[in-house]
Scaffold this active site. Structure first.
Site, PDB file in Angstrom:
ATOM      1  CD  GLU A   1     -13.680 -27.342   9.586  1.00 29.10           C
ATOM      2  OE1 GLU A   1     -13.300 -26.763   8.533  1.00 29.10           O
ATOM      3  OE2 GLU A   1     -12.893 -27.915  10.359  1.00 29.10           O
TER       4      GLU A   1
ATOM      5  CE  LYS B   1     -16.974 -25.365  -1.060  1.00 26.10           C
ATOM      6  NZ  LYS B   1     -16.787 -23.936  -1.422  1.00 26.10           N
TER       7      LYS B   1
ATOM      8  NE  ARG C   1      -8.309 -23.155   1.194  1.00 32.93           N
ATOM      9  CZ  ARG C   1      -8.237 -24.406   0.759  1.00 32.93           C
ATOM     10  NH1 ARG C   1      -8.936 -24.795  -0.298  1.00 32.93           N
ATOM     11  NH2 ARG C   1      -7.488 -25.289   1.393  1.00 32.93           N
TER      12      ARG C   1
ATOM     13  NE  ARG D   1      -8.088 -22.738  -6.056  1.00 31.24           N
ATOM     14  CZ  ARG D   1      -8.581 -23.894  -5.603  1.00 31.24           C
ATOM     15  NH1 ARG D   1      -9.594 -23.903  -4.796  1.00 31.24           N
ATOM     16  NH2 ARG D   1      -8.053 -25.046  -5.973  1.00 31.24           N
TER      17      ARG D   1
ATOM     18  CD  GLU E   1     -13.477 -19.651   1.193  1.00 32.80           C
ATOM     19  OE1 GLU E   1     -14.177 -19.609   0.169  1.00 32.80           O
ATOM     20  OE2 GLU E   1     -12.600 -20.515   1.383  1.00 32.80           O
TER      21      GLU E   1
ATOM     22  CG  PHE F   1     -10.760 -23.770   6.734  1.00 39.23           C
ATOM     23  CD1 PHE F   1      -9.719 -24.420   6.092  1.00 39.23           C
ATOM     24  CD2 PHE F   1     -11.474 -22.813   6.028  1.00 39.23           C
ATOM     25  CE1 PHE F   1      -9.392 -24.136   4.785  1.00 39.23           C
ATOM     26  CE2 PHE F   1     -11.162 -22.516   4.710  1.00 39.23           C
ATOM     27  CZ  PHE F   1     -10.117 -23.190   4.085  1.00 39.23           C
TER      28      PHE F   1
ATOM     29  NE  ARG G   1     -10.038 -32.171  -6.741  1.00 38.86           N
ATOM     30  CZ  ARG G   1     -10.542 -30.940  -6.604  1.00 38.86           C
ATOM     31  NH1 ARG G   1     -11.466 -30.716  -5.706  1.00 38.86           N
ATOM     32  NH2 ARG G   1     -10.104 -29.948  -7.354  1.00 38.86           N
TER      33      ARG G   1
END
Length: 514
Positions: free
Chosen positions: A212, A214, A219, A234, A263, A296, A369
């Site tokens: 996708e 970026k 965000r 975020r 986003e 997304f 993450r």
């Protein structure tokens, strides 16, 4: 004090022990022993005090107020955590005529019963001066240890509820934390991406993927509850009133309650992406901002949470909701990674930052993450922490200029757990406006000055672009940045906590040419 009530002195003593050790294991043990002795109802207040975040929110107490209302310290401890909770509740709810007098009386009574150590601790909590760093993660482990729970289950419950104190209360009350799920209206920490140097490397990590665009935007996590739309950054700040264009878009989506991850950014007249700074300036304009939004991921729709579903399933649900507001991209098989490079070329041609390669079989890991999401940009970028700043010279005389950059050292490889290790300096990319901001801001968080170097509290995240990373004998982490320049500070609506900054391992492991 009641026999079963937690003494404030015990909490202050535990906090001091935690601060005095660099061992994460030792920190966890100390906090677990404290938490194990709590009544469930005390847990939210105790966790808030340990983190320096009272459950009542900001109390409106500054150091000047504390100084003006200073009381002699009590000789012996008598305060309980419940006493502090009641006092903070009074401070937070005292408004209107006569409130100043009531607040003074509450503050004097509280501090008058506190010992010297307790006064100091309460003062730092009330003024927001606590430095907890990565303590929240340690507290999650401590809750698990104190209640004999799986850390993963505790972490998930805290993340999805948005309240570690409430999670600790539930764990101590022997409630089933596995039943905690995402709830519209309760924002959660976003899923985060690792980095790779090429699309092929990213696909090799994820396997079959959704590749996708970026975007170089901001965000957003958007919730729709009973027809009312709320938008969060975020860092989970509510900025609904500042993004009416986004609200209008989501208001028209089909279905009922929603939680979407996406986003937003500003476009020029031709539809090309504007620089990130233009997007940030749009947040302050109100009314017609010209912001466009793409989504997304879907976290909640059709009356249920989707976070445990694989991305392949979530994409179908998202398409049904977001339509043409779904982020551009395409599916790429692990056997054909070259197709991911085609998406990168398309994204760059449209003025975007790069791509994010996402494993199709992965759930939505809120606040984590890992290797399921991997971003690829034409240059390396790292989110680092400012450790110090130097006085400028020449044209920059009178300004604070060169910044010292630190990477997180969560395992304490080069110092105490949760600390930072220096990986470079830079004054590149600093505009006059940024220099002016640095000069005004960093003295407010200064710790000490060594000649022309001002050392600051490690709480400011800056995004740094580099051409690569090289071996270094100069810096203790063994890595140094090549041609580092400031891309942006992660402050305001785009704020990023230091706990999400890049680690020394993530930087060192991606040294080109090694």
């Amino acid at each position: 004090m009641a026999d079963d009530a937690l003494a404030l002195a015990d909490l202050v003593r535990a906090a001091a022990e935690v601060a005095a050790t660099g061992s994460r294991t030792a920190k966890t043990r100390v906090l677990a022993e404290l938490l194990a002795g709590l009544r469930p109802a005390e847990a939210p207040t105790a966790v808030g005090l340990l983190l320096g975040r009272p459950i009542q929110g900001k109390l409106g107490i500054g150091w000047r107020t504390l100084r003006d209302q200073r009381s002699d310290a009590a000789a012996t401890p008598s305060l309980t955590v419940d006493d502090v909770d009641i006092a903070f509740g009074g401070l937070s709810t005292s408004h209107g005529p006569g409130s100043a007098v009531r607040r003074t009386e509450i503050l004097r009574a509280l501090m008058g019963r506190a010992t010297t150590h307790e006064q100091d601790y309460l003062g730092r909590v009330m003024t927001g001066e606590m430095r907890t760093g990565a303590l929240e993660g340690v507290l999650v482990d401590a809750v698990a240890l104190a209640t004999h729970r799986d850390k993963t289950v505790v972490r998930r419950a805290a993340m999805l509820s948005g309240d570690l104190g409430a999670t600790a209360r539930a764990a101590l009350a022997d409630e089933d934390l596995s039943l905690v799920d995402l709830t519209p209206g309760v924002p959660v920490q976003p899923m985060l991406a690792g980095t790779a140097s090429s699309p092929a490397d990213a696909v090799a990590t994820t396997g079959a993927a959704s590749v996708e665009y970026k975007l170089d935007g901001a965000r957003l996590q958007v919730h729709r509850i009973d027809g009312r739309v709320r938008a969060y950054t975020r860092s989970l700040a509510d900025i609904t009133d500042r993004v009416p264009d986004v609200v209008d878009v989501v208001d028209d989506f089909p279905g009922g309650d929603l939680v979407l991850d996406g986003e937003t950014l500003a476009l020029d007249e031709s539809g090309a992406a504007r620089p990130f700074q233009d997007t940030m300036s749009s947040f302050g304009r109100g009314g017609d901002q010209g912001l466009t939004v793409w989504f997304f991921d879907v976290l909640y729709a059709d009356g249920r949470s989707w976070i445990d579903e694989p991305l392949a399933v979530r994409r179908n649900a998202l398409r049904a909701v977001a339509g043409h507001h779904m982020i551009p991209g395409r599916l790429v098989d692990a056997a054909a990674p070259d197709r991911a490079h085609d998406v990168l070329d398309e994204a760059l041609a449209a003025g975007h930052e790069g791509i994010v390669v996402k494993a199709l079989d992965a759930p939505y890991a809120a606040g984590r993450r890992g290797s399921h999401w991997v971003k690829v940009k034409p240059v390396y970028t790292y989110d680092l922490v400012v450790l110090a700043v130097e006085q400028g010279s020449g044209r920059r005389a009178g300004w604070l200029s060169n910044i010292h950059l630190g990477a997180r050292d969560p395992d304490g490889e080069y110092g105490p757990d949760g600390g930072f290790v220096m990986v470079g300096k830079t004054f590149k990319g600093l505009t006059d406006e940024t220099l002016r901001w640095q000069t005004e801001y960093f003295p407010t968080i200064a710790e000490r000055r060594d000649g022309h170097v001002l050392h600051v509290r490690p709480e400011t995240v800056v995004e740094i672009a580099v051409d690569g990373v090289q071996r270094s004998t100069r810096y203790p982490g063994g890595a140094a940045l090549r041609f580092a320049r400031v891309k942006r500070y992660r402050i305001g609506v785009d704020a990023k906590p230091v706990e999400d900054a890049d680690t020394i391992a993530s930087i060192r492991d991606r040294r080109p040419g090694d």
